[in-house]
Design an enzyme around this catalytic site. Structure first.
Site, PDB file in Angstrom:
ATOM      1  N   LYS A  72       0.640  -1.145  -0.067  1.00 34.22           N
ATOM      2  CA  LYS A  72       0.184  -0.185  -0.032  1.00 34.22           C
ATOM      3  C   LYS A  72       0.549   0.979  -0.392  1.00 34.22           C
ATOM      4  O   LYS A  72       0.703   2.384  -0.924  1.00 34.22           O
ATOM      5  CB  LYS A  72      -0.775   0.103   1.393  1.00 34.22           C
ATOM      6  CG  LYS A  72      -1.902   0.285   1.103  1.00 34.22           C
ATOM      7  CD  LYS A  72      -3.313   0.213   2.106  1.00 34.22           C
ATOM      8  CE  LYS A  72      -4.789   0.935   1.889  1.00 34.22           C
ATOM      9  NZ  LYS A  72      -6.019   0.659   2.628  1.00 34.22           N
ATOM     10  N   LYS A 126      -2.311 -13.109  -8.856  1.00 44.83           N
ATOM     11  CA  LYS A 126      -2.973 -13.732  -7.481  1.00 44.83           C
ATOM     12  C   LYS A 126      -4.422 -13.528  -8.317  1.00 44.83           C
ATOM     13  O   LYS A 126      -4.860 -11.787  -8.220  1.00 44.83           O
ATOM     14  CB  LYS A 126      -1.987 -12.683  -6.710  1.00 44.83           C
ATOM     15  CG  LYS A 126      -2.649 -14.332  -5.877  1.00 44.83           C
ATOM     16  CD  LYS A 126      -2.163 -13.560  -3.806  1.00 44.83           C
ATOM     17  CE  LYS A 126      -3.827 -12.509  -3.377  1.00 44.83           C
ATOM     18  NZ  LYS A 126      -2.865 -11.860  -2.331  1.00 44.83           N
ATOM     19  N   LYS A 173      -9.650  -9.700  -3.968  1.00 44.67           N
ATOM     20  CA  LYS A 173     -10.680  -9.118  -4.104  1.00 44.67           C
ATOM     21  C   LYS A 173     -10.419  -7.594  -4.035  1.00 44.67           C
ATOM     22  O   LYS A 173     -10.618  -6.221  -5.121  1.00 44.67           O
ATOM     23  CB  LYS A 173     -11.071  -8.656  -2.894  1.00 44.67           C
ATOM     24  CG  LYS A 173     -12.059 -10.092  -2.099  1.00 44.67           C
ATOM     25  CD  LYS A 173     -12.419  -9.741  -0.658  1.00 44.67           C
ATOM     26  CE  LYS A 173     -12.687 -11.768  -0.225  1.00 44.67           C
ATOM     27  NZ  LYS A 173     -12.571 -11.714   0.511  1.00 44.67           N
TER      28      LYS A 173
HETATM   29  P1  TYM Z   1      -8.004 -12.648   3.519  1.00 42.62           P
HETATM   30  O1  TYM Z   1      -9.486 -12.874   3.565  1.00 42.62           O
HETATM   31  O2  TYM Z   1      -7.693 -12.210   2.225  1.00 42.62           O
HETATM   32  O3  TYM Z   1      -8.264 -14.521   2.334  1.00 42.62           O
HETATM   33  C1  TYM Z   1      -8.692 -15.493   2.915  1.00 42.62           C
HETATM   34  C2  TYM Z   1      -7.507 -17.267   2.973  1.00 42.62           C
HETATM   35  O4  TYM Z   1      -7.902 -17.352   1.672  1.00 42.62           O
HETATM   36  C3  TYM Z   1      -6.662 -17.068   0.970  1.00 42.62           C
HETATM   37  N1  TYM Z   1      -6.662 -16.955  -0.263  1.00 42.62           N
HETATM   38  C4  TYM Z   1      -5.909 -17.266  -1.749  1.00 42.62           C
HETATM   39  N2  TYM Z   1      -5.257 -18.423  -1.711  1.00 42.62           N
HETATM   40  C5  TYM Z   1      -4.638 -18.860  -2.687  1.00 42.62           C
HETATM   41  N3  TYM Z   1      -5.642 -18.258  -3.806  1.00 42.62           N
HETATM   42  C6  TYM Z   1      -5.423 -17.041  -3.870  1.00 42.62           C
HETATM   43  N4  TYM Z   1      -5.621 -16.417  -4.807  1.00 42.62           N
HETATM   44  C7  TYM Z   1      -6.638 -16.532  -2.520  1.00 42.62           C
HETATM   45  N5  TYM Z   1      -6.479 -15.328  -2.311  1.00 42.62           N
HETATM   46  C8  TYM Z   1      -6.864 -15.479  -0.674  1.00 42.62           C
HETATM   47  C9  TYM Z   1      -5.640 -16.263   1.617  1.00 42.62           C
HETATM   48  O5  TYM Z   1      -4.702 -17.147   2.299  1.00 42.62           O
HETATM   49  C10 TYM Z   1      -6.751 -16.980   2.972  1.00 42.62           C
HETATM   50  O6  TYM Z   1      -5.993 -18.015   3.848  1.00 42.62           O
HETATM   51  N6  TYM Z   1      -5.416 -12.001   7.271  1.00 42.62           N
HETATM   52  C11 TYM Z   1      -6.198 -13.159   6.852  1.00 42.62           C
HETATM   53  C12 TYM Z   1      -7.698 -13.426   7.520  1.00 42.62           C
HETATM   54  C13 TYM Z   1      -7.009 -13.663   8.851  1.00 42.62           C
HETATM   55  C14 TYM Z   1      -6.619 -14.778   9.526  1.00 42.62           C
HETATM   56  C15 TYM Z   1      -6.043 -14.975  10.955  1.00 42.62           C
HETATM   57  C16 TYM Z   1      -5.535 -15.798   8.611  1.00 42.62           C
HETATM   58  C17 TYM Z   1      -6.828 -12.766  10.190  1.00 42.62           C
HETATM   59  N7  TYM Z   1      -6.458 -13.752  10.924  1.00 42.62           N
HETATM   60  C18 TYM Z   1      -5.555 -15.799  11.424  1.00 42.62           C
HETATM   61  C19 TYM Z   1      -5.233 -16.920   9.876  1.00 42.62           C
HETATM   62  C20 TYM Z   1      -5.274 -17.058  10.730  1.00 42.62           C
HETATM   63  C21 TYM Z   1      -6.946 -12.290   5.587  1.00 42.62           C
HETATM   64  O7  TYM Z   1      -7.062 -11.500   5.106  1.00 42.62           O
HETATM   65  O8  TYM Z   1      -7.193 -13.127   4.547  1.00 42.62           O
END
Ligand code: TYM
Length: 320
Positions: free
Chosen positions: A110, A189, A192
């Site tokens: 960012k 990749k 969103k």
């Molecule tokens: P978030 O909401 O961005 O995504 C949720 C999960 O989806 C996976 N992901 C992907 N995997 C493969 N290819 C892609 N293109 C792709 N896009 C998203 C992410 O790696 C994730 O596993 N910070 C985290 C949420 C969170 C979290 C945690 C996760 C908050 N606290 C504690 C694990 C443990 C997040 O923003 O995920």
């Protein structure tokens, strides 16, 4: 083993979320003690509209249940319903070096784009660490983009333990090799924030249109191609049955096929793959009391666990 992961309610879940993470939640719930949550506190760093956040949070619960998360086997809850996590976050924050957080990609990217960043985004990996440590989680199923954050969690837990004694378990990330980084409709990749996602739920005609608009290269039809190098094939491979995947791979290697045909294959296979979940979601939408009850029970159980860990950490560092 305690398994934990979270997903942000920032919009509709997409193929990356499912194949990178949610699919793992569902298979791991069979044999392990799963804790899965909707990370609404994290979402607050981007969703600045109260009713949208509320709606997204409920939608995320519906999505996870429809996809097969089973509240009889795993605990499903909303992050903010466990205030102990925010308190634990502060304890970890006091030992989180600025340099470590400056290297974390969400903030770094960012900043590199010249976009305004706030303290919530900067300290995001610390809250994520608290999420994991509050439940003594050992395994964290995630996509590749979250691995760095799990490493930060290990660092913070390790240094807290070093200073105050053995308080936290050190977790490990688990990444699916075939879907560590699911590509989006433009080949980058899927994310969103890149506006290149394929949603899991929604109007089927519209989803089909999105698939038909996936960007492809302009090599001639006749030219043989390496299937694994093509993002369209990578998407097809996720949803199609293995025999069809092999037949499609063979077409790539031989050449003489059109990308339009592959796109149609992706659309048909995805409808078959997600059809049952889409039907289950429609049923759940008629039974919101059940969903609320699942989230209430999940929060109660999660709070009990987090309170015990918080107390352990507070005692260790002299707060009690
Ligand atoms: P978030 O909401 O961005 O995504 C949720 C999960 O989806 C996976 N992901 C992907 N995997 C493969 N290819 C892609 N293109 C792709 N896009 C998203 C992410 O790696 C994730 O596993 N910070 C985290 C949420 C969170 C979290 C945690 C996760 C908050 N606290 C504690 C694990 C443990 C997040 O923003 O995920």
């Amino acid at each position: 083993m305690r398994v934990l992961s979270g997903i942000q309610p920032t919009g509709r879940p997409h193929w990356g979320n499912f194949f990178g993470a949610i699919r793992q939640y569902i298979s791991l719930q069979e044999e392990h003690d799963g804790f899965y949550f909707i990370a609404d506190l994290h979402a607050l760093t981007t969703v600045r509209d109260a009713s949208a956040l509320r709606q997204n949070t409920l939608d995320a619960a519906l999505d996870l249940l429809a996809l097969g998360l089973d509240p009889q086997r795993a605990t499903l809850f909303v992050q903010s319903r466990v205030p102990e996590v925010s308190e634990l976050c502060w304890l970890l924050m006091t030992g989180a070096g600025m340099g470590l957080l400056e290297r974390c990609h969400a903030y770094k990217e960012k900043k590199a784009k010249g976009l305004p960043a706030d303290a919530g985004l900067f300290t995001y990996p610390v809250l994520m660490s608290a999420d994991i440590l509050a439940y003594d989680a050992e395994l964290v199923p995630v996509g590749q983009d979250q691995v760095q954050h799990v490493e930060v969690c290990r660092d913070l837990a390790g240094s807290f333990n070093h200073t105050f004694g053995d308080v936290f378990k050190l977790p490990k990330a688990q990444v699916m090799t075939d879907a560590a980084k699911v590509p989006g409709t433009d080949g980058q990749k899927m994310s969103k924030s890149y506006d290149n996602t394929l949603p899991l739920f929604g109007d089927e005609k519209q989803i089909r249109k999105m698939i038909m608009r996936i960007v492809t290269d302009s090599r001639p039809m006749e030219e043989p191609k390496v299937p694994e190098d093509d993002h369209l094939f990578q998407l097809y491979r996720l949803v199609a049955p293995p025999a069809d995947v092999e037949a499609m791979a063979e077409k790539y290697r031989r050449g003489g096929f059109g990308y339009g045909e592959v796109k149609k294959g992706v659309a048909d296979a995805s409808e078959a793959f997600f059809g049952a979940a889409r039907q289950r979601r429609r049923e759940l939408e008629q039974n919101l009391d059940y969903v609320t009850q699942v989230l209430d029970q999940g929060a109660e159980k999660a709070r009990g666990e987090a309170a015990a860990v918080l107390l352990r950490a507070q005692k260790a560092c002299g707060l009690r």
